[in-house]
Design an enzyme around this catalytic site. Structure first.
Site, short mmCIF file in Angstrom:
data_model
loop_
_atom_site.label_atom_id
_atom_site.label_comp_id
_atom_site.label_asym_id
_atom_site.label_seq_id
_atom_site.Cartn_x
_atom_site.Cartn_y
_atom_site.Cartn_z
N TYR A 107 34.12 37.83 52.43
CA TYR A 107 34.46 36.39 52.30
C TYR A 107 35.76 36.04 53.05
N ASN A 111 31.23 48.42 55.52
CA ASN A 111 30.07 49.23 55.11
C ASN A 111 29.00 48.38 54.43
N ASP A 141 32.71 53.27 56.85
CA ASP A 141 33.32 53.28 55.53
C ASP A 141 34.77 53.74 55.70
N PHE A 161 41.20 44.33 54.54
CA PHE A 161 40.54 43.61 53.44
C PHE A 161 39.62 44.51 52.62
N SER A 171 47.02 40.90 45.48
CA SER A 171 46.56 39.83 44.60
C SER A 171 47.66 39.42 43.63
N TYR A 174 40.99 47.26 38.61
CA TYR A 174 41.05 46.57 39.91
C TYR A 174 42.50 46.19 40.23
N LYS A 180 45.47 47.53 43.24
CA LYS A 180 46.30 46.70 44.13
C LYS A 180 47.77 47.09 43.96
N PHE A 215 46.54 34.09 45.73
CA PHE A 215 46.27 33.47 44.43
C PHE A 215 44.74 33.27 44.35
N ASN A 216 44.20 32.10 44.12
CA ASN A 216 42.74 32.02 43.92
C ASN A 216 42.04 31.39 45.13
N ASP A 250 42.27 36.97 30.13
CA ASP A 250 42.70 35.79 30.90
C ASP A 250 44.10 35.33 30.50
P1 NAD Z 1 34.53 40.74 49.76
O1 NAD Z 1 33.86 41.67 48.82
O2 NAD Z 1 33.79 39.52 50.18
O3 NAD Z 1 34.97 41.52 51.08
C1 NAD Z 1 35.35 42.88 51.06
C2 NAD Z 1 34.57 43.59 52.16
O4 NAD Z 1 34.95 44.96 52.18
C3 NAD Z 1 33.06 43.53 51.94
O5 NAD Z 1 32.43 43.09 53.12
C4 NAD Z 1 32.68 44.99 51.62
O6 NAD Z 1 31.38 45.31 52.07
C5 NAD Z 1 33.78 45.74 52.35
N1 NAD Z 1 34.06 47.08 51.81
C6 NAD Z 1 34.28 47.43 50.52
N2 NAD Z 1 34.52 48.75 50.43
C7 NAD Z 1 34.46 49.25 51.69
C8 NAD Z 1 34.61 50.53 52.24
N3 NAD Z 1 34.85 51.61 51.48
N4 NAD Z 1 34.48 50.69 53.59
C9 NAD Z 1 34.21 49.64 54.37
N5 NAD Z 1 34.05 48.38 53.90
C10 NAD Z 1 34.17 48.19 52.57
O7 NAD Z 1 35.93 40.34 49.12
P2 NAD Z 1 36.97 39.22 49.58
O8 NAD Z 1 36.97 38.16 48.55
O9 NAD Z 1 36.78 38.86 50.99
O10 NAD Z 1 38.32 40.05 49.40
C11 NAD Z 1 38.94 40.73 50.48
C12 NAD Z 1 40.14 41.48 49.95
O11 NAD Z 1 41.03 40.57 49.31
C13 NAD Z 1 39.79 42.53 48.89
O12 NAD Z 1 40.62 43.66 49.08
C14 NAD Z 1 40.11 41.83 47.59
O13 NAD Z 1 40.44 42.73 46.57
C15 NAD Z 1 41.31 41.00 47.99
N6 NAD Z 1 41.50 39.82 47.13
C16 NAD Z 1 40.47 38.95 46.96
C17 NAD Z 1 40.64 37.85 46.11
C18 NAD Z 1 39.52 36.88 45.88
O14 NAD Z 1 39.58 36.10 44.94
N7 NAD Z 1 38.50 36.82 46.70
C19 NAD Z 1 41.86 37.65 45.45
C20 NAD Z 1 42.90 38.57 45.67
C21 NAD Z 1 42.71 39.66 46.52
C1 UD1 Z 2 40.15 36.48 38.60
C2 UD1 Z 2 40.45 37.93 38.28
C3 UD1 Z 2 41.69 38.37 39.04
C4 UD1 Z 2 41.51 38.16 40.52
C5 UD1 Z 2 41.17 36.68 40.78
C6 UD1 Z 2 40.88 36.47 42.23
C7 UD1 Z 2 39.54 38.20 36.01
C8 UD1 Z 2 39.88 38.42 34.57
N1 UD1 Z 2 40.61 38.06 36.84
O1 UD1 Z 2 41.22 35.74 38.15
O2 UD1 Z 2 41.98 39.73 38.80
O3 UD1 Z 2 42.68 38.50 41.24
O4 UD1 Z 2 40.01 36.32 40.00
O5 UD1 Z 2 40.62 35.15 42.51
O6 UD1 Z 2 38.39 38.17 36.41
N2 UD1 Z 2 36.64 30.25 34.21
C9 UD1 Z 2 35.78 29.59 33.37
N3 UD1 Z 2 34.44 29.81 33.50
C10 UD1 Z 2 33.92 30.66 34.42
C11 UD1 Z 2 34.81 31.34 35.28
C12 UD1 Z 2 36.16 31.12 35.15
O7 UD1 Z 2 36.22 28.80 32.54
O8 UD1 Z 2 32.69 30.83 34.46
C13 UD1 Z 2 38.09 29.99 34.12
C14 UD1 Z 2 38.94 31.21 33.79
O9 UD1 Z 2 39.07 31.37 32.42
C15 UD1 Z 2 40.26 30.86 34.49
C16 UD1 Z 2 39.82 30.02 35.70
O10 UD1 Z 2 38.52 29.54 35.39
O11 UD1 Z 2 41.05 30.05 33.66
C17 UD1 Z 2 39.76 30.82 36.99
O12 UD1 Z 2 38.95 31.99 36.76
P1 UD1 Z 2 38.58 32.99 37.96
O13 UD1 Z 2 38.00 32.22 39.08
O14 UD1 Z 2 37.74 34.07 37.37
O15 UD1 Z 2 39.97 33.55 38.45
P2 UD1 Z 2 41.15 34.29 37.65
O16 UD1 Z 2 40.88 34.33 36.21
O17 UD1 Z 2 42.42 33.67 38.07
#
Ligand code: NAD
Ligand code: UD1
Length: 338
Positions: free
Chosen positions: A11, A32, A58, A80, A124, A149, A153, A178-179, A295
């Site tokens: 993503y 991968n 990988d 990522f 994160s 998880y 990080k 953040f989100n 949460d």
């Molecule tokens: P995502 O799952 O969409 O992307 C991660 C990608 O890494 C995927 O395409 C997956 O196939 C690949 N991958 C996983 N393990 C692998 C491996 N061993 N070798 C090669 N490829 C591998 O997730 P995202 O939302 O794009 O997140 C990207 C990064 O940002 C992640 O490290 C995630 O933890 C971090 N992050 C995401 C969020 C969020 O809310 N999306 C928030 C904070 C941090």
């Molecule tokens: C979640 C992860 C956090 C991660 C972040 C990435 C959990 C407990 N935490 O956090 O580790 O870094 O995503 O973006 O999963 N909510 C609802 N209904 C739903 C889904 C969510 O009410 O179906 C509420 C949650 O209670 C929260 C808010 O929406 O208050 C956001 O939730 P979410 O999108 O899951 O993100 P985080 O909780 O911030």
């Protein structure tokens, strides 16, 4: 010289790859496909109007990484690749420690062996744990994470800091997201979760698309504006742009740099629902249910450091985030399976 983008089919990686290509960079994506789909690669190329290299690889496979570093002239890495589902990490902690931590160690070993010592890492807001109070600042003591998880990080941040301490040629930029929500304005790429979405926005878009009946709102008795949880939602394209600034920083200077990437503004769940309904014109039925274990009531950033040191600020507001999330879901009701 090229930038290696690990997890570039995911993503955030796919959106960042477009920004990198549009800025004129050459990139090599490795993935991968554990949580992504090869189809995204064509879409990245189409949207950016520029080709790039891809290797299915990988990050835990040292021999495969060596081949990538031998084949391409890579001077920096945006890392990522990782697993990110909080619930799954509680059920399968070893999978998360192995994939995220061992994978990062193997990646850094391969980088060092090929003289590439510049890395931007996806961290994160979860590393701030439960004890810090929003607005969260980089100077606060991280740790006290509440699930494997989040702990991966936190540990990876420590590992990268130790590495940079041991060898001043390393330059590390840790980005605490953040989100992230929203999608590319074209509606051609976006977040495509497997199964039932864990996060708020993908759940809302699936309700809006008629794939789920209603949204469960996890608690309305928090000490917040309307009792529902407050978060700092950031448009994924703003987030992607932050990576280009981070890359400039580490190409310019050695050391360890840590930045929050957020807007600095929190929205409650019900505020997000209202903004989504306004942006999409679609009603999102919801029911209030029990709190989700683990949460927090409120989590938002102080984004000042990124503004001052990277000259980066989030530009897109909640309306645009909702409109773009909906466009992606509406054009691709089944994500990349369509
Ligand atoms: P995502 O799952 O969409 O992307 C991660 C990608 O890494 C995927 O395409 C997956 O196939 C690949 N991958 C996983 N393990 C692998 C491996 N061993 N070798 C090669 N490829 C591998 O997730 P995202 O939302 O794009 O997140 C990207 C990064 O940002 C992640 O490290 C995630 O933890 C971090 N992050 C995401 C969020 C969020 O809310 N999306 C928030 C904070 C941090
Ligand atoms: C979640 C992860 C956090 C991660 C972040 C990435 C959990 C407990 N935490 O956090 O580790 O870094 O995503 O973006 O999963 N909510 C609802 N209904 C739903 C889904 C969510 O009410 O179906 C509420 C949650 O209670 C929260 C808010 O929406 O208050 C956001 O939730 P979410 O999108 O899951 O993100 P985080 O909780 O911030």
């Amino acid at each position: 010289m090229a930038v290696l983008v690990t997890g570039g089919a995911g993503y955030i990686g796919s959106h960042t790859s477009i920004e990198l290509l549009e800025s004129g960079k050459d990139i090599v994506i490795i993935d991968n496909f554990y949580n992504s789909c090869p189809k995204v690669l064509d879409r990245i190329e189409k949207l950016a109007g520029k080709g790039f290299a891809f290797e299915e690889c990988d990050i835990r496979d040292r021999a495969a990484l060596d081949k990538v570093f031998e084949k391409y002239d890579i001077d920096s890495v945006i890392h990522f690749a990782g697993l990110k589902a909080v619930g799954e990490s509680c059920q399968k902690p070893l999978l998360y420690y192995e994939n995220n931590i061992s994978g990062t160690v193997t990646l850094c070993e391969a980088m060092a062996a090929h003289g590439c010592k510049k890395i931007v890492f996806s961290s994160s807001a979860t590393v701030y744990g439960e004890h810090n109070v929003s607005p969260l600042k980089e100077t606060m003591i991280a740790g006290g994470t509440t699930n494997p998880y989040g702990t991966t990080k936190f540990f990876i941040e420590q590992i990268l800091q130790d590495l940079a301490k041991s060898d001043p040629e390393w330059s590390v930029c840790i980005l605490r997201y953040f989100n992230p929500i929203g999608a590319h304005i074209s509606g051609m790429i976006g977040e495509s979760p497997n199964g039932i979405p864990n996060n708020l926005m993908p759940y809302i878009t699936q309700v809006a698309e008629g794939k789920r009946e209603f949204l469960s709102v996890y608690g309305n008795d928090y000490d917040t504006i309307d009792g529902t949880g407050v978060r700092d939602y950031i448009h994924v394209v703003d987030l992607a742009k932050g990576h280009l600034k981070a890359l400039d920083k580490i190409l310019d200077e050695n050391g360890v740099f840590v930045y929050n990437l957020g807007t600095g503004r929190g929205y409650s769940v019900l505020e997000v629902v209202a903004a989504f309904e306004k942006a999409s014109g679609v009603k999102v039925p919801y029911k209030i249910v029990d709190r989700r274990p683990g949460d927090l009531a409120t989590c938002y950033s102080d984004p000042t450091k990124a503004k001052e040191e990277l000259n980066w600020v989030a530009e897109k507001g909640i309306d645009e985030m909702c409109a773009d999330s909906y466009r992606w879901q509406h054009q691709n009701p089944n994500g990349y399976e369509d």
